[in-house]
Write an enzyme that holds these catalytic residues in place. Sequence first.
Site, PDB file in Angstrom:
ATOM      1  N   GLY A 175      67.909  41.443  -7.544  1.00 41.44           N
ATOM      2  CA  GLY A 175      67.981  40.104  -6.944  1.00 41.44           C
ATOM      3  C   GLY A 175      69.370  39.863  -6.368  1.00 41.44           C
ATOM      4  O   GLY A 175      69.874  38.745  -6.359  1.00 41.44           O
ATOM      5  N   GLY A 229      70.311  37.113  -3.833  1.00 40.14           N
ATOM      6  CA  GLY A 229      70.097  35.721  -4.225  1.00 40.14           C
ATOM      7  C   GLY A 229      71.407  34.980  -4.442  1.00 40.14           C
ATOM      8  O   GLY A 229      72.494  35.505  -4.190  1.00 40.14           O
ATOM      9  N   GLN A 230      71.259  33.745  -4.925  1.00 35.12           N
ATOM     10  CA  GLN A 230      72.426  32.859  -5.057  1.00 35.12           C
ATOM     11  C   GLN A 230      73.481  33.437  -6.003  1.00 35.12           C
ATOM     12  O   GLN A 230      74.669  33.458  -5.674  1.00 35.12           O
ATOM     13  CB  GLN A 230      71.955  31.483  -5.569  1.00 35.12           C
ATOM     14  CG  GLN A 230      73.039  30.416  -5.481  1.00 35.12           C
ATOM     15  CD  GLN A 230      72.749  29.195  -6.351  1.00 35.12           C
ATOM     16  OE1 GLN A 230      71.838  29.200  -7.182  1.00 35.12           O
ATOM     17  NE2 GLN A 230      73.532  28.155  -6.166  1.00 35.12           N
ATOM     18  N   ARG A 274      64.655  42.020  -0.263  1.00 31.19           N
ATOM     19  CA  ARG A 274      65.075  41.813   1.132  1.00 31.19           C
ATOM     20  C   ARG A 274      66.414  42.499   1.359  1.00 31.19           C
ATOM     21  O   ARG A 274      67.173  42.726   0.409  1.00 31.19           O
ATOM     22  CB  ARG A 274      65.154  40.328   1.463  1.00 31.19           C
ATOM     23  CG  ARG A 274      65.944  39.544   0.436  1.00 31.19           C
ATOM     24  CD  ARG A 274      65.884  38.058   0.685  1.00 31.19           C
ATOM     25  NE  ARG A 274      66.342  37.384  -0.528  1.00 31.19           N
ATOM     26  CZ  ARG A 274      67.050  36.270  -0.549  1.00 31.19           C
ATOM     27  NH1 ARG A 274      67.380  35.668   0.564  1.00 31.19           N
ATOM     28  NH2 ARG A 274      67.437  35.736  -1.692  1.00 31.19           N
ATOM     29  N   ASP A 295      61.436  46.700  -5.607  1.00 32.27           N
ATOM     30  CA  ASP A 295      60.504  45.722  -6.156  1.00 32.27           C
ATOM     31  C   ASP A 295      60.551  45.924  -7.669  1.00 32.27           C
ATOM     32  O   ASP A 295      60.125  46.968  -8.178  1.00 32.27           O
ATOM     33  CB  ASP A 295      59.100  45.994  -5.602  1.00 32.27           C
ATOM     34  CG  ASP A 295      58.035  45.152  -6.291  1.00 32.27           C
ATOM     35  OD1 ASP A 295      58.367  44.378  -7.208  1.00 32.27           O
ATOM     36  OD2 ASP A 295      56.849  45.286  -5.916  1.00 32.27           O
ATOM     37  N   TYR A 312      58.519  28.458 -15.393  1.00 32.94           N
ATOM     38  CA  TYR A 312      59.836  29.102 -15.380  1.00 32.94           C
ATOM     39  C   TYR A 312      60.491  29.010 -16.767  1.00 32.94           C
ATOM     40  O   TYR A 312      60.961  30.011 -17.322  1.00 32.94           O
ATOM     41  CB  TYR A 312      60.691  28.396 -14.326  1.00 32.94           C
ATOM     42  CG  TYR A 312      62.127  28.841 -14.232  1.00 32.94           C
ATOM     43  CD1 TYR A 312      62.458  30.135 -13.873  1.00 32.94           C
ATOM     44  CD2 TYR A 312      63.156  27.929 -14.468  1.00 32.94           C
ATOM     45  CE1 TYR A 312      63.782  30.517 -13.753  1.00 32.94           C
ATOM     46  CE2 TYR A 312      64.486  28.297 -14.347  1.00 32.94           C
ATOM     47  CZ  TYR A 312      64.796  29.600 -13.989  1.00 32.94           C
ATOM     48  OH  TYR A 312      66.102  29.973 -13.872  1.00 32.94           O
ATOM     49  N   LYS A 359      61.449  31.923 -19.415  1.00 33.61           N
ATOM     50  CA  LYS A 359      62.822  32.140 -19.878  1.00 33.61           C
ATOM     51  C   LYS A 359      62.890  32.102 -21.406  1.00 33.61           C
ATOM     52  O   LYS A 359      63.601  32.892 -22.027  1.00 33.61           O
ATOM     53  CB  LYS A 359      63.766  31.091 -19.274  1.00 33.61           C
ATOM     54  CG  LYS A 359      64.030  31.298 -17.779  1.00 33.61           C
ATOM     55  CD  LYS A 359      64.786  32.605 -17.534  1.00 33.61           C
ATOM     56  CE  LYS A 359      65.007  32.901 -16.074  1.00 33.61           C
ATOM     57  NZ  LYS A 359      65.587  34.215 -15.813  1.00 33.61           N
TER      58      LYS A 359
HETATM   59  N1  SER Z   1      68.846  26.122 -11.253  1.00 36.62           N
HETATM   60  C1  SER Z   1      67.607  26.459 -11.874  1.00 36.62           C
HETATM   61  C2  SER Z   1      66.483  25.711 -11.290  1.00 36.62           C
HETATM   62  O1  SER Z   1      66.699  24.603 -10.844  1.00 36.62           O
HETATM   63  C3  SER Z   1      67.668  26.196 -13.349  1.00 36.62           C
HETATM   64  O2  SER Z   1      67.901  27.381 -14.001  1.00 36.62           O
HETATM   65  O3  SER Z   1      65.396  26.196 -11.309  1.00 36.62           O
END
Ligand code: SER
Length: 312
Positions: free
Chosen positions: A8, A11-12, A36, A49, A139, A143
């Site tokens: 990843g 990503g951010q 990507r 992947d 999510y 986690k």
């Molecule tokens: N920044 C994340 C979200 O908003 C939280 O872990 O999904």
Amino acid sequence: MNKILITGACGQIGTELAEKASELLGHDNVVITDIRKPVNTRNPFEELDVLDKNAWLSVLDKYQPDTVFHLAALLSATGEKNPELAWKLNMNSLLYVLEFAREKKIKKVFWPSSIAVFGPTTPKYNVPQHTIMEPTTVYGISKLAGERWCEWYFNKFGVDVRSLRYPGLIGWKSDPGGGTTDYAVHIFYEALKNGKYTCFLSEDTALPMMCMEDAIRATLELMQAPAANIKIRSSYNLAGISFSPKELANEIKKHLPGFIIQYQPDFRQSIADSWPASIDDSVASSHWGWKHKYDLEKLTKRMISEIRLKIS
Ligand code: SER
């Protein structure tokens, strides 16, 4: 930690982690992977992947990293829209990585958890390390389950896995995607480009947040700490600041007096409402010396000056 692989990586968090880790280890020792392609990079890149076990095996074989930072995941808002993929991606890929560590293909694992592991029955303020955890998002459920797996692999097989419960992360180098806390990044771009922003959370929704620079430092400090100091093998609470959209807007107005904010809460409001407003990270401080540097004032000032430069 001499040679690392990041999933990843576009990503951010991945973008900034790769940059910082390259300063420490050299670009060749920071292998970046994603589904990507990066826009431009000096790091070795592989399209990976993370649900493809054979692809994993060939990348590990080719680069022989000692440490994997497994960041690829679907976040809270996207996860609610695609629960099946969120569960599969977030869970199966973590189990692959933990198995690779058990089989000694890698020595160390970093895996991000989140404030999303908490839920409406968790105390709202200064959430302690050990508390009620009844997440209500896919999510968050993934986690929390992931945290339990990490601890299980450590207890059972001695896998050196380390994790942080990231708050909302705010930085100027990379864009967030699919999270509930993303407004706190978008707001700066809109304030500077258009002088106004419509927020998808209500004005008083306070959430735990952190400057990306602090988050990257926390990640690398955690991974460089002696194993004996890492006594929590599920995931550490990590705190920076806590603020609501209104408080952030007021801080922005100190720099851009004409800035206008409006509120149009959408489905992300109920996700935010289920999360705590602030976190107690004193356990991380006492175990491996964690301390954040950015408060709201410093963060706002830096975001405005960096984004102004970026878009000019
Ligand atoms: N920044 C994340 C979200 O908003 C939280 O872990 O999904």
